[in-house]
Design an enzyme around this catalytic site. Structure first.
Site, PDB file in Angstrom:
ATOM      1  N   LYS A  89      -3.338  11.271   0.530  1.00  0.00           N
ATOM      2  CA  LYS A  89      -2.070  10.594   0.849  1.00  0.00           C
ATOM      3  C   LYS A  89      -0.967  11.066  -0.105  1.00  0.00           C
ATOM      4  O   LYS A  89       0.159  11.293   0.293  1.00  0.00           O
ATOM      5  CB  LYS A  89      -2.210   9.073   0.757  1.00  0.00           C
ATOM      6  CG  LYS A  89      -0.903   8.380   1.139  1.00  0.00           C
ATOM      7  CD  LYS A  89      -1.015   6.887   1.065  1.00  0.00           C
ATOM      8  CE  LYS A  89      -0.920   6.375  -0.331  1.00  0.00           C
ATOM      9  NZ  LYS A  89       0.452   6.313  -0.866  1.00  0.00           N
ATOM     10  N   SER A  97      -2.173   1.637   0.749  1.00  0.00           N
ATOM     11  CA  SER A  97      -1.477   1.841  -0.520  1.00  0.00           C
ATOM     12  C   SER A  97      -1.293   0.489  -1.196  1.00  0.00           C
ATOM     13  O   SER A  97      -1.067  -0.527  -0.514  1.00  0.00           O
ATOM     14  CB  SER A  97      -0.099   2.458  -0.258  1.00  0.00           C
ATOM     15  OG  SER A  97       0.733   2.301  -1.379  1.00  0.00           O
ATOM     16  N   HIS A 133      -9.322   3.773  -2.207  1.00  0.00           N
ATOM     17  CA  HIS A 133      -9.938   4.160  -3.490  1.00  0.00           C
ATOM     18  C   HIS A 133     -11.457   4.183  -3.364  1.00  0.00           C
ATOM     19  O   HIS A 133     -12.131   5.066  -3.901  1.00  0.00           O
ATOM     20  CB  HIS A 133      -9.573   3.151  -4.590  1.00  0.00           C
ATOM     21  CG  HIS A 133      -8.123   3.110  -4.950  1.00  0.00           C
ATOM     22  ND1 HIS A 133      -7.310   2.051  -4.612  1.00  0.00           N
ATOM     23  CD2 HIS A 133      -7.347   3.970  -5.633  1.00  0.00           C
ATOM     24  CE1 HIS A 133      -6.097   2.271  -5.069  1.00  0.00           C
ATOM     25  NE2 HIS A 133      -6.086   3.429  -5.691  1.00  0.00           N
ATOM     26  N   ARG A 176       1.170  -0.371  -2.707  1.00  0.00           N
ATOM     27  CA  ARG A 176       2.568  -0.794  -2.528  1.00  0.00           C
ATOM     28  C   ARG A 176       2.828  -1.420  -1.153  1.00  0.00           C
ATOM     29  O   ARG A 176       3.905  -1.983  -0.937  1.00  0.00           O
ATOM     30  CB  ARG A 176       3.507   0.383  -2.795  1.00  0.00           C
ATOM     31  CG  ARG A 176       3.543   0.741  -4.291  1.00  0.00           C
ATOM     32  CD  ARG A 176       4.543   1.814  -4.610  1.00  0.00           C
ATOM     33  NE  ARG A 176       4.784   1.914  -6.038  1.00  0.00           N
ATOM     34  CZ  ARG A 176       4.430   2.955  -6.804  1.00  0.00           C
ATOM     35  NH1 ARG A 176       3.784   3.974  -6.274  1.00  0.00           N
ATOM     36  NH2 ARG A 176       4.715   2.961  -8.096  1.00  0.00           N
TER      37      ARG A 176
END
Ligand code: PAF
Length: 282
Positions: free
Chosen positions: A151, A187, A37, A189
């Site tokens: 991504k 990520s 980010h 996650r």
């Protein structure tokens, strides 16, 4: 950095910037920010005088059995990072601010076709949730530029299509995928992975890279390459949803003479569903 929760407050600030002739780049996020980010924030600074970030865990893009409730929320930490990175405005709306109407009367935005393939086959309403919230956030923030990570390649393609079809006049810029040292795409996650799963996870990128090498060395049997990609993911302990070679522009099935391709994969590893892709120019 100003942190604002209400649409009216955001509009006041942006109106003042506009009055002073300043351009605006935005990055839309669900928070739990990582280096990926932050690289989008750096890219945004190169494209506009002001940079705004939104953090909103959007309920409409999660399926009934997905991780909406458990999605990592780390606002204090996110704020520190964004402030250090020179972000001018952080918009953190509540669900009622973005969706004031009752669920059954919700206005939505659908990008047909592109939203139904690949991830859309297993996550059926996901992209309608994404385009609906992205269009609301674009209407609130009215940016000149929006930066999205590569991504989420299918999401990027869908947002580009929405912006073009609805004449939104926003420039969409793609930020390169940030990777861990072993190649795993960053990520939020990834933190769902156990130690063993984390060790196996880089196989996703390895399989994509191998497919890219085979394509650039002249392989044209796309079906065989996809089958091989799926097999190598299963071998490493993944449950793949797809491993697919597509045209980079519109994600359609490539023709033998297609030159710009993207290889995309989505696969479950334990509790995490990982996605990744590589671009191929022939
Ligand atoms: O990529 C994401 O984090 C989300 O899909 C987005 C674009 C912020 C919409 O909720």
């Amino acid at each position: 950095m100003k942190t604002i929760h209400e649409i009216s407050g955001v509009r006041d600030i942006i109106r003042n910037w506009r009055r002073d002739g300043e351009s605006l780049a935005v990055i839309l996020t669900m928070g739990n920010l990582h280096k990926g980010h932050m690289s989008l924030v750096s890219l945004a600074h190169e494209h506009a005088e002001k940079v705004a970030v939104s953090i909103f865990v959007n309920p409409t893009q999660f399926g009934p059995n997905e991780d909406f409730e458990n999605y990592p929320r780390t606002l204090a930490n996110d704020k520190r990072r964004l402030s250090r990175a020179g972000v001018d405005l952080l918009f953190v709306p509540g669900v009622e601010e973005i969706y004031p109407e009752a669920q059954e009367n919700r206005t939505g935005v659908v990008v047909p076709g592109l939203s139904e393939i690949l991830c859309g086959e297993t996550r059926t309403d996901h992209f309608e949730g994404v385009t609906s919230v992205v269009s609301r956030l674009f209407h609130i923030l009215q940016p000149d530029v929006a930066v999205f990570g590569q991504k989420d390649y299918q999401q990027l393609a869908i947002v580009r299509r929405m912006v073009a079809d609805l004449h939104m006049g926003i420039e969409i810029i793609a930020g390169q995928t940030s990777r861990e040292k072993d190649g795993l795409a960053m990520s939020s996650r990834n933190q769902y992975l156990s130690e063993d799963e984390r060790a196996a996870a880089p196989e996703l990128f390895r399989a994509l890279k191998l497919c890219r090498e085979q394509l650039t060395s002249g392989s044209t049997d796309f079906a065989a390459l996809e089958k091989e990609g799926l097999a190598s993911l299963r071998q490493a302990g993944f449950k793949p949803d797809y491993f697919s070679i597509r045209q980079a522009g519109d994600l359609s099935v490539p023709k033998p003479d297609s030159r710009y391709l993207v290889v995309l994969a989505a696969a479950r590893l334990g509790k995490a569903r990982l996605i990744d892709n590589v671009l191929v120019e022939l």
